[in-house]
Design a protein around this motif. Sequence first.
Motif, PDB file in Angstrom:
ATOM      1  N   GLY A  47      53.548  47.804 -27.918  1.00  0.00           N
ATOM      2  CA  GLY A  47      52.340  47.195 -26.484  1.00  0.00           C
ATOM      3  C   GLY A  47      50.818  47.774 -26.613  1.00  0.00           C
ATOM      4  N   ALA A  48      50.519  48.540 -27.721  1.00  0.00           N
ATOM      5  CA  ALA A  48      49.239  49.108 -27.384  1.00  0.00           C
ATOM      6  C   ALA A  48      48.938  48.361 -28.574  1.00  0.00           C
ATOM      7  CB  ALA A  48      49.016  50.381 -27.664  1.00  0.00           C
ATOM      8  N   LEU A  49      49.364  48.331 -29.409  1.00  0.00           N
ATOM      9  CA  LEU A  49      49.419  47.869 -30.928  1.00  0.00           C
ATOM     10  C   LEU A  49      49.531  45.759 -30.565  1.00  0.00           C
ATOM     11  CD1 LEU A  49      51.253  48.915 -32.820  1.00  0.00           C
ATOM     12  CD2 LEU A  49      48.877  49.154 -33.342  1.00  0.00           C
ATOM     13  N   GLY A  50      48.964  45.330 -29.309  1.00  0.00           N
ATOM     14  CA  GLY A  50      49.917  43.453 -28.909  1.00  0.00           C
ATOM     15  C   GLY A  50      50.493  43.219 -30.099  1.00  0.00           C
ATOM     16  N   ALA A  88      54.321  31.453 -27.089  1.00  0.00           N
ATOM     17  CA  ALA A  88      54.396  32.337 -25.998  1.00  0.00           C
ATOM     18  C   ALA A  88      54.669  33.707 -26.359  1.00  0.00           C
ATOM     19  CB  ALA A  88      56.136  31.785 -26.119  1.00  0.00           C
ATOM     20  N   ARG A  89      55.339  34.148 -27.050  1.00  0.00           N
ATOM     21  CA  ARG A  89      54.887  35.301 -28.182  1.00  0.00           C
ATOM     22  C   ARG A  89      53.855  35.982 -28.783  1.00  0.00           C
ATOM     23  NH1 ARG A  89      57.060  33.545 -33.768  1.00  0.00           N
ATOM     24  NH2 ARG A  89      55.540  34.176 -34.558  1.00  0.00           N
ATOM     25  N   GLN A  90      52.252  34.888 -29.275  1.00  0.00           N
ATOM     26  CA  GLN A  90      51.685  35.666 -28.987  1.00  0.00           C
ATOM     27  C   GLN A  90      51.210  35.817 -27.305  1.00  0.00           C
ATOM     28  OE1 GLN A  90      49.206  36.701 -30.504  1.00  0.00           O
ATOM     29  NE2 GLN A  90      51.716  36.516 -32.768  1.00  0.00           N
ATOM     30  N   GLU A  91      51.279  34.834 -26.023  1.00  0.00           N
ATOM     31  CA  GLU A  91      50.619  35.131 -24.880  1.00  0.00           C
ATOM     32  C   GLU A  91      51.093  36.343 -24.380  1.00  0.00           C
ATOM     33  OE1 GLU A  91      52.266  31.505 -22.753  1.00  0.00           O
ATOM     34  OE2 GLU A  91      50.088  30.229 -23.987  1.00  0.00           O
ATOM     35  N   ILE A  92      52.784  36.354 -24.891  1.00  0.00           N
ATOM     36  CA  ILE A  92      53.543  37.939 -24.058  1.00  0.00           C
ATOM     37  C   ILE A  92      53.214  39.099 -24.811  1.00  0.00           C
ATOM     38  CG2 ILE A  92      56.244  38.983 -24.268  1.00  0.00           C
ATOM     39  CD1 ILE A  92      57.255  35.804 -23.886  1.00  0.00           C
ATOM     40  N   ALA A  93      52.742  39.394 -26.393  1.00  0.00           N
ATOM     41  CA  ALA A  93      52.378  40.358 -27.678  1.00  0.00           C
ATOM     42  C   ALA A  93      50.969  40.575 -26.004  1.00  0.00           C
ATOM     43  CB  ALA A  93      51.768  40.013 -28.123  1.00  0.00           C
ATOM     44  N   GLU A  94      50.149  39.689 -26.103  1.00  0.00           N
ATOM     45  CA  GLU A  94      48.592  40.011 -25.285  1.00  0.00           C
ATOM     46  C   GLU A  94      49.229  40.185 -23.849  1.00  0.00           C
ATOM     47  OE1 GLU A  94      46.498  36.247 -25.456  1.00  0.00           O
ATOM     48  OE2 GLU A  94      46.734  36.281 -27.611  1.00  0.00           O
ATOM     49  N   TYR A  95      49.334  40.394 -22.988  1.00  0.00           N
ATOM     50  CA  TYR A  95      49.828  40.613 -21.828  1.00  0.00           C
ATOM     51  C   TYR A  95      50.171  41.733 -21.548  1.00  0.00           C
ATOM     52  CZ  TYR A  95      52.044  41.345 -16.857  1.00  0.00           C
ATOM     53  OH  TYR A  95      52.558  41.872 -15.827  1.00  0.00           O
ATOM     54  N   ARG A 101      47.929  49.519 -23.025  1.00  0.00           N
ATOM     55  CA  ARG A 101      46.688  50.120 -24.455  1.00  0.00           C
ATOM     56  C   ARG A 101      46.243  51.205 -23.805  1.00  0.00           C
ATOM     57  NH1 ARG A 101      41.641  48.270 -22.684  1.00  0.00           N
ATOM     58  NH2 ARG A 101      41.623  46.377 -21.051  1.00  0.00           N
ATOM     59  N   LEU A 102      45.643  51.240 -22.839  1.00  0.00           N
ATOM     60  CA  LEU A 102      45.013  52.414 -22.585  1.00  0.00           C
ATOM     61  C   LEU A 102      46.554  53.546 -22.162  1.00  0.00           C
ATOM     62  CD1 LEU A 102      43.011  50.936 -19.583  1.00  0.00           C
ATOM     63  CD2 LEU A 102      42.724  51.438 -22.255  1.00  0.00           C
ATOM     64  N   GLU A 103      47.668  53.144 -22.264  1.00  0.00           N
ATOM     65  CA  GLU A 103      49.064  54.580 -22.505  1.00  0.00           C
ATOM     66  C   GLU A 103      48.466  54.737 -23.461  1.00  0.00           C
ATOM     67  OE1 GLU A 103      50.686  55.201 -19.598  1.00  0.00           O
ATOM     68  OE2 GLU A 103      50.574  53.666 -19.112  1.00  0.00           O
ATOM     69  N   THR A 104      49.087  57.210 -23.056  1.00  0.00           N
ATOM     70  CA  THR A 104      48.876  57.323 -24.168  1.00  0.00           C
ATOM     71  C   THR A 104      49.675  58.309 -24.380  1.00  0.00           C
ATOM     72  OG1 THR A 104      47.875  59.699 -22.883  1.00  0.00           O
ATOM     73  CG2 THR A 104      46.516  58.248 -24.887  1.00  0.00           C
TER      74      THR A 104
END
Length: 118
Positions: A47-50, A88-95, A101-104
């Motif tokens: 997810g963080a990598l999009g 659809a893949r891109q929209e879901i990946a962006e979401y 992205r802020l998870e560590t």
Amino acid sequence: PAAMILEEYVPQAVLPRFYGMARINLNDHHPAMARDGFINNRTYDLGALGLFQISNAVPGIEELGVITYANATDLRHKIDYYLSNETARQEIAEYSHDRCRLETFDKRAQAVLTFLNS
């Protein structure tokens, strides 16, 4: 099949490059993790990598923008659908990127410790 296995071990440093080579990343959770609601690190990393991913179901995982499947037939249908629907893949990946992205690792480890101590 053995012919589909390119590497048995991939160093952590090159995982983003390997993940990024796929249009769909398949993710899975050990049955005990899924049953108890523990979302694996790979989910957050992808997810963080999009990047787009499909995973077995775990409570809360769909809130992270992860598509889940119920059985092998459902997985095959979702793979076919998303391979032919880049938008659809891109929209879901962006979401998913926005959610992860802020998870560590440290934040996730703290959440596990908090859960275990509650």
